[in-house]
Write an enzyme that holds these catalytic residues in place. Structure first.
Site, short mmCIF file in Angstrom:
data_model
loop_
_atom_site.label_atom_id
_atom_site.label_comp_id
_atom_site.label_asym_id
_atom_site.label_seq_id
_atom_site.Cartn_x
_atom_site.Cartn_y
_atom_site.Cartn_z
CG HIS A 185 37.00 59.78 13.05
ND1 HIS A 185 35.66 59.74 13.38
CD2 HIS A 185 37.07 59.43 11.74
CE1 HIS A 185 34.95 59.39 12.31
NE2 HIS A 185 35.77 59.19 11.32
CG ASP A 237 34.49 62.61 15.68
OD1 ASP A 237 35.58 62.08 15.41
OD2 ASP A 237 33.93 63.42 14.91
CD GLU A 286 36.52 62.58 9.79
OE1 GLU A 286 36.70 62.66 8.56
OE2 GLU A 286 35.42 62.25 10.29
CD GLU A 287 32.12 61.77 10.89
OE1 GLU A 287 31.92 62.53 9.92
OE2 GLU A 287 32.24 60.55 10.78
CG HIS A 306 27.93 59.97 7.68
ND1 HIS A 306 28.32 61.25 7.36
CD2 HIS A 306 28.99 59.42 8.34
CE1 HIS A 306 29.56 61.46 7.78
NE2 HIS A 306 29.98 60.35 8.38
#
Length: 486
Positions: A119, A121, A188-189, A459
């Site tokens: 992904h 993002d 995706e996030e 994250h």
């Protein structure tokens, strides 16, 4: 009495013999493949290209905050510029606002295509925390042997490593027999609804049935499995589901000087306490069970005896696993009270109260099953129950006795010969869940060796990947394509 004692002694002796025999036959399941084919990777150049991608702030839209379309467009153009062979040989299709689908046609149309997933993002950086980073989160700095920046681990490194592998194979004149697809989602996030969901729908509309799917997920870890000194490559063969149950209570309100026996907040608090005190049953199955069947033979004799005889020792193993949050998550649908709201002033009885309980659902359980469990546990007509809109069922468990898993396992042992390869249950959500209807072989693994402290960088602050680790990821994807698509 003598006869009884003799019978008990004989039964105990037979049991011991059975346990020992099973333990001695509980031998390693690790494959010993031929050496991997050589592939030259310019680690510094690959790191520089990854750093450039990290400078583009591709944060997905969420909660009314729009995505920066220019950043995604810039990343699409960046990939085309820096991977010219791939963009000449592969078909590229934009899907939705920010996602990309690439197709590398194979020479044998009778073979089902395979899909690699990543992904584009990234998650945002909390305002005011940028100065706490060793290097600015969107500066894309290469320093001290690492590439630093948001997305260095999750998940631009995977996307870039896949394209690096394709570029390298094309430079060598190699072509796949099996068609290879690459799905790079743009959200995706935040659930993948406009990215992976749209790509999966497009493939389904075209009648595509995939041989296999490989997405992010597990990594190579050291010291995480007691008794196993070798690093363990954790391949997710299943993924937990997700739902949040909302509990609401209405009250009459009024002055706090004349309260009822239990206010709306009190009723809700009791309901929430009942939910927390009554977790869903724990069990050892699927990827979690197979983890011990695969790593157990690598353990000392005492622990091997334990896992070679789960027919007898399983209750003990499950009880032990439930003692820690990290391992408890692998054997049950977890319960997490995440929100509690009620009241506006200290002297005013609340007219309503609300709580949200998040459940990560073990394969074999379901969203409906969770709601029924909460309803049964709360058992109070004053409490209204419902689920929030965003939810997903747990994935099916992909088998490990297939050719598709064999390709992945062989590749891991070729590129990282020191690792023990094992399946496991992925407790976080990935885009892979949107492709489970297109393939029976859905795996979740990112080929990087991390330490336990590195997991907090995902994250979190100071996200980074070692330059050498990124180069190894390129070698992994190239060898995986050679094994599975050629």
């Amino acid at each position: 009495m003598k006869r009884l004692l003799l019978s008990m002694a004989l039964a105990a002796s037979v049991l011991v013999l059975v346990l020992v025999a099973r333990t001695l036959s509980f031998t390693s399941r690790q494959v010993a493949p031929a050496a991997m084919e050589p592939l030259t990777v310019d680690a510094d150049a690959a790191a520089a290209r990854l750093a450039g991608a990290l400078r583009l702030k591709t944060v997905a839209a969420s909660e009314g905050v729009p995505a920066e379309d220019a950043a995604f467009a810039g990343l699409h153009a960046y990939l085309a510029e820096h991977f010219p062979r791939a963009h000449a040989a592969l078909k590229r299709e934009p899907v939705g606002p920010h996602s990309l689908l690439y197709t590398w046609p194979g020479t044998d149309a009778s073979l089902s295509p395979m899909l690699l997933v990543g992904h584009l993002d990234v998650v945002p950086v909390a305002p005011g925390t940028e100065d706490a980073w060793a290097h600015p989160p969107f500066a894309g700095v290469v320093a001290d042997g690492f590439v630093w920046g948001r997305g260095a681990l999750d998940d631009k490194s995977s996307v870039l490593a896949q394209l690096e592998a394709v570029e390298a194979l094309l430079a060598l004149g190699e072509k796949p027999r099996r068609t290879v697809m690459f799905a790079f989602g743009g959200d995706e996030e935040v659930g993948g609804l406009k990215g992976a969901v749209a790509i999966a729908a497009l493939l389904k509309e075209r009648g595509v049935r995939l041989e296999s799917v490989l997405d992010e997920g597990g990594v190579i870890m050291s010291g995480t499995v007691p008794g196993v000194s070798a690093p363990v490559a954790l391949v997710g063969t299943s993924e937990k589901g997700f739902t949040s149950v909302e509990l609401k209570v209405k009250g009459e309100g009024g002055h706090s000087s004349m309260p009822p026996p239990r206010s709306a907040v009190g009723v809700l608090a009791r309901a929430v306490a009942r939910v927390e005190d009554s977790p869903m049953p724990a069990r050892l199955e699927g990827g979690s069970r197979e983890l011990f069947l695969r790593v157990g033979p690598e353990m000392p004799f005492g622990m091997r005896l334990l896992f070679a005889n789960l027919w007898l020792t399983e209750p003990l193993v499950v009880r032990q696993l439930t003692q820690k949050p990290t391992t408890n998550a692998a054997v049950r649908t977890t319960t997490a009270v995440t929100m509690f709201q009620g009241g506006v002033r200290d002297n005013v009885l609340p007219t309503s109260a609300r709580a949200v309980v998040n459940f990560r659902i073990l394969p074999g359980d379901s969203v409906d099953g969770v709601l029924q469990h909460v309803r049964s546990v709360v058992d109070d007509s004053r409490v209204e129950l419902g689920t929030l809109a965003f939810q997903s069922e747990p994935s099916p468990v992909s088998r490990t006795d297939t050719q598709a898993f064999g390709h992945l396992e062989r590749t891991l042992r070729q590129v990282f010969p020191e690792v023990v390869v094992s399946s496991y249950l992925n407790v976080a959500a990935t885009d892979s869940r949107h492709y489970v209807g297109l393939s029976d072989n859905v795996f979740r693994f990112f080929p990087v060796h991390l330490r336990a402290e590195d997991l907090a960088r995902v994250h979190g602050k100071d996200e980074r990947i070692a330059v050498t680790a990124h180069a190894q990821a390129v070698r992994f994807y190239a060898q995986y394509l050679r094994n599975a698509a050629r």
